[in-house]
Structures are given as structure tokens and as C-alpha cells.
Design a protein around this motif. Sequence first.
Motif, PDB file in Angstrom:
ATOM      1  N   GLU A 471       0.964  -1.205  -0.143  1.00 58.15           N
ATOM      2  CA  GLU A 471       0.045   0.099   0.058  1.00 58.15           C
ATOM      3  C   GLU A 471       1.037   1.151  -0.031  1.00 58.15           C
ATOM      4  O   GLU A 471       0.494   2.347  -0.620  1.00 58.15           O
ATOM      5  N   MET A 472       1.861   1.103   0.840  1.00 58.81           N
ATOM      6  CA  MET A 472       2.737   2.236   0.902  1.00 58.81           C
ATOM      7  C   MET A 472       3.632   2.653  -0.337  1.00 58.81           C
ATOM      8  O   MET A 472       3.607   3.715  -0.880  1.00 58.81           O
ATOM      9  N   GLU A 475       1.176   4.044  -3.006  1.00 61.89           N
ATOM     10  CA  GLU A 475       0.788   5.404  -2.498  1.00 61.89           C
ATOM     11  C   GLU A 475       1.942   6.675  -3.302  1.00 61.89           C
ATOM     12  O   GLU A 475       1.993   7.461  -3.563  1.00 61.89           O
ATOM     13  N   ARG A 478       1.708   6.605  -6.698  1.00 61.32           N
ATOM     14  CA  ARG A 478       0.674   7.423  -6.869  1.00 61.32           C
ATOM     15  C   ARG A 478       1.047   8.996  -7.115  1.00 61.32           C
ATOM     16  O   ARG A 478       0.729   9.976  -7.613  1.00 61.32           O
ATOM     17  N   ASN A 479       2.099   9.135  -6.021  1.00 64.71           N
ATOM     18  CA  ASN A 479       2.470  10.484  -5.688  1.00 64.71           C
ATOM     19  C   ASN A 479       3.744  10.907  -6.684  1.00 64.71           C
ATOM     20  O   ASN A 479       4.385  11.981  -6.540  1.00 64.71           O
ATOM     21  N   ARG A 481       6.598   9.245  -6.696  1.00 66.61           N
ATOM     22  CA  ARG A 481       7.910   9.319  -5.730  1.00 66.61           C
ATOM     23  C   ARG A 481       8.624   8.240  -6.058  1.00 66.61           C
ATOM     24  O   ARG A 481       9.859   7.645  -5.561  1.00 66.61           O
TER      25      ARG A 481
END
Lengths: 484, 258
Positions: A471-472, A475, A478-479, A481
Amino acid sequence: MNDIFEQSIVSPELIGIREWDRRFASIPAQWLDSCRYLRELDGGTKYVLSPEHYAQRGDLLLRRLKYDNSPAGLRLWSFIFSEKDRLFKAKENGWKIIAAMKDLGQIPALSYAWKKQLTFYGDEMWWSPCFAEDPALLDIAAKLGAGDEFCFVRAALGAFETLTYFPRPDLVIAAVGACCDDLTAVSELIRRRGNNVEYWELPFRQCRNDRISGAVFASHKGQNDAPIHALELVEREMERVRGLLSDLMGSKVTDDDIAINITRINRARALTARIRQLAYGCDPPPIAGLEAFLVEFLPLHYCSDPEEALAVLEEILDLCQRRAVARTGPMDKDLLRIYWVTPCTDTSIVQFVEGLGCRIAGTEYMLGQAFIPIPEDMPPLKGIAWSVMNDAMAASSKMRVDRILGEAVRNRAEGVIISGIFGASHCPYETSIISEEITQRMGIPTLSFDVPFSAGTLPGQITTRVEAFVEMLRERRRNGRSVQ
Amino acid sequence: MRVTCGVDIGARTVKAVLFDVDSSSVIASEVVLENANPQETAQKLVERLCSTVKGLHWPDTVIATGYGRRHCLFADDATTEITCHAVGCRSIFPDVGLVVDIGGQDSKIIVLSEDGAVCDFEMNDRCAAGTGLFFEMACSLLSVDLREAGKLAAEAKDAAEISSMCAVFAQTEIVSLVQSGIATPAVLAGICRSIAKRTSALLGSRRLRGRIVFTGGVALNRGVVLALSKELGQPVSVPESPQTTGALGAALLGIRRL
């Protein structure tokens, strides 16, 4: 042509054990007949079978796994799980059986210069309890003095007692020195139970920039720099092992015989290195993480049959190349890229991670030296000494970190999973060093956990960590990074 | 009205939160004790909460979290409690940098980046020492009401030393302390300090940034809150309802599905 071979290139997929049972009948009999181990004995034995056949013999985890839908993949699985048949057949036919302990491919480079012997990887028992979903080997080891505080290799001690996984070896050759303390302790417990164990010393490999002992270093193309005194020690130790093998086999081999064997071994190493490149670098991956995992273990001891191991690897490489050209694979494109450090005792975790939308983008299973060719432009025992010095366990953790970073950067890994082996003496200190170095030098998240024995299911503590990690990473992607 | 629901099925309790997306507020929440059928408990809890909201038959989406998340078959999706606690705590304390969550079965620390994303986490493993269950067992041994234990520990002048790394051995140590005449509040304070030490050890070499938020059932224990603040060297913030931050985070993540 839309036969099962072509289908596996055009429409690769991961299938369950029941589905393989159903599809098995569509594999041409001629091809099945061509896959044989120990061809020197009565023309060899056919071994490619549905995974259910091997599950019925006790490896119950096989029923929970998914498999590549290619005949080449099935051959790989069957070859791995038929090893004990080879060992017993060879023994019945009067061949010598040699167990190599704490050995990541060095002793076979020497021993397979002799005919009529098989050398197997005694420590490989570490994954047997999880595959069998049965702690019996661990329980036996505990009664003999190797309890939960020991690494999973203690299962080897149990296996030496039951002799159900292999016949009693005529000789056990075990490394001591710069390796796990628990491995050495298990080897010694095996010796005390009446087995013929001989040790050789694996020296610590300093780095050139350590500057702590005034050691003089040597360099050789394609190899890690190594202290001359360590190389000389290993060469002398290999000469001694050669003597032990000569006594056991009742015959001597020449340097030329060993050199011929090394050439064959280097072929297996080159094949494995190429398969790794494709499996971890291509998108989509041409094979899934577990098939790649099995491939990585093959060039250590060839599952007790170097010739057939080469054939298995060649077929897997062909599969990977054809899928890479066709841009196909059993998993989707653009999955989260996970780099995996230290092999899992419970291999189902790899598929659990993949099931969350990830793919394996590189590994450091402490087998790295088995993908580096043994130098052939020098006397063979000297070449083996160079190869020994590539063993990550014989050096500081920095060597492992450098290997990890090299491949993780190249394959644009987005996260690193370090699955510690419960009780392994190197894991507690090395895991945090590796984790910190990766975070500092690469800036990607790491997840570390120990894998305990659990029969038939993954512990909630592990699944929660892995899911949260994924999940991390999702994310982060998605950002924007993570490196796309 | 668009309503999301977060359901947190933990080891000891089931929590649910209903979130009104349009008014951006929690409209109902409740914590109930776990039983042998957590899935059924959770479903009845959601139904009961919905019945308290006029015109609401069922939420627009349900996100499950906690250890039982995968068994919550009526949920539309599942997310780990690590992500959910981070989201829930940030919605209450936007400057949160670290979430400490101690529940019935485990303890964990969750590190958040400045933009609020989870960037690291760690969980306890191998032993129940340092969890709510451990504190419950200790209270039972000391014949102290769980609800009173935190207050007693917070008021203790001294804290006894609990050195054991194992929950079972720690119980033996507690019995031994009591037998040697150590006052119950001091023993309780020792247990709180032991839990705080174990939790802060999860941090390892990670650097602290921003506010520390303490969640989970153990955050209701004033003794552990004080011990944790002392151990971490800075005050810790406790949400008004520390047991439901995971469910709140799940409900907030549910908005993405609408």
C-alpha cells in the motif's frame, strides 16, 4: 500451431495444481520421454509429472502454489522435486553420495570431475519443513540439540536421521570459518551422529579498502578483489578436498578433468545469469518470481544431475527469450517492482507478494557467486579459490549491499523486502545494515521480517506487513515518488 | 447524503465509523467486544450504527481493516490498519509525524512523511509483551480493574522494574514483585514503563519528526501515555477516541471509491 508449447508463449499464465493435472495430458509423450535424469543409468528416468504427483509424496505446499503454464516450467519444478529419487537411485547402483554443507557451488566444481557420484546440497533441507507443511525434521533436530534458536538449516540434522530425503552420504564436506555459526553447529551435530564429515576452512574476505591487516590483494577480471593469503588458503583447502574425494572414489582426476567440469559449470552459471536478467529486467516478467527462485538454486549443485540441469536451464532460457520477444509473461505489465533479499523459507510468500500486484525485480539470495563464471585461465583449483572469494557470506555486509544496489538501481526497484531466516545467525545484524544502506543510498522503502515455520497458512503478522508495504509503495507511485 | 464506513476488526474489539462525506464529519461510531464470530459482530454493528442515522439503510461503501479485514465479506475493500491509522490520525492531527498504535494483539509505529503518506513502519513480533493483552493479563493477576489500572499507574510514585522480554515470564516476575511486597501501583507503573520501552524500541534509529499520536485501546491507559511520553522524550497526543482512528481512516479511504 496452438499446442501447449506455443500456448505458453502466446498466453502465459499461472495455473493451479488441479489445472496442471488437467492439462498434463496435452503434453506430447515424446517430449516427456526426452526429459530424463541420470541418463548414464539404464538410459535415465522420466521425471516430468504433474505437481500433484510430488504433492502426494508429502510436499503439500505445492497444492497452494501457482505454476507457469509452460512445459519448461513444469520440467523445472519436476526436476527440483525429483532430486531425492536420483540420490536413492544412484546409491542403489553403487554410486557414491556426497553432501556439501555451507556450500554455494564450490565443491561440485571439484567433485563432478568424478563419475559415479552425486553431490547434493545438504543445507537445502532448510525449505523442506515449509514445503512439507510439517515440522517433523525440525522436531527431530530439536531433540538432538538444535532447537528454535538455530537457523532452519537444522532441518538437515533431522533429515540425516530420517534418511527419507537422501540416503546416508558416504562423505559430508562442510565449510567452516566465515559462514553462519548455526550452519557449523549443525554440521558438527551431524558429525557427532556418526556421519563422515570433513571440514574445510572458508576464510573471511577482506575488502581492499578495509586497510586493517596490511593484506596484499590480487585482482582478476570479472572477480572480486581478494587477499592473496585467503586465495592461497582456499586453494590449499581445495587440494585437500581433492585428496579426500580421491580416497572416497578410489581414483584420481587430473587438472584437465576438473577444468572440463568447470567449463560445464560455467555454462550453467551463464544460463542462470541470463535467465535472471530477463526474469527480473523485462516487463512483463517472462517468468514469475518462484520459477526464477528455483532457477537461482540450480547452478549450486545442479539438483544432483549437471547434464539434466543444463537442459532444464536451456529450456527455461529459451522460454524467457521467446516471451521477451513476444512481450508476454504470466503476469501483468507495470507491476510494482520489488527487490528481494535473502531467500524465503516459505516460498508461498513470494506468490503472496505477487498476488498483491508486485513483481520481483531482482534478488540477493546470497547465491551471487554462483552466477559469476569460475576463472578458466588459471589452474582449476586456483579458479575455484577465486570463486569461493565471491561468496557474499565470506565478506562484510557491504558486499551484499553493493550487489543489491547494483541490481536494484538497474531494474528500478521501488521497494526492498528482506525476509530473514528465523534463527540464522547472520540475519539479525545484517538485516538492519542492509535496510539502512538501501534507504540512505537509494531512497526507497524497505520491509524486513523473519519468516517463522507455519503449516498451511502465512502468519497474519507477515501478511499485514507485506500488504501495508505494498500500500505504501502504491501510494508512493501515485504521488510520483518512485522511478517509472 | 453520501456515507462511507470503516470497520476495524481487531484482536479484542470491533470498531466501526460512519462518515458523512458531504459534511465531512463522523456521524456515528462504536466499539464492541470481539466474539467468536467477528464478521457477524461487525455486520450487526454497522447495521446498528446505520439505524441511528435517519434515512440511512447501508453505507455507500464499506472498507474493512484490522486483522479480520479479509474475513469481512460484506466490505467493498480491505486496507491494512497501518495505512488506516495513518490516514485517521492525520485527519485529526494534520502535523502528525509518528503514530504509535498499541492494540490487543500487537504494537506498531507508523512514520509519516510531511505530505502525510506512510513512509515507514515497524511492528512487534514474537511476543505479546508490550500489547494490550499483556496489560489485561497483568491486571487480572493483580486483581485490578482494567479501567482503574492506568489511573493507579499514573499516580504511582515509583515504578517497579519489569525486565523480562516475554509476556509469560513477565507474569512470573509480576507475581514475584507482589510477593516481595511491592505496592500494586508501582507494579502497574512498571508494566506501563515496560510497554513503553518495548514500543519505543521499535523506532530503532529512526528520527522523530512532528507530533506523536498514540492510538489503540492501550492509549486509553493514562499510565502508558505518561510512560511513553517519557520514553520518547516528548508529549504524545491521544485522540478523543483512540480506538476508532483505524476505522476512521478506513472510512476516509472509502471516499476514493465513491
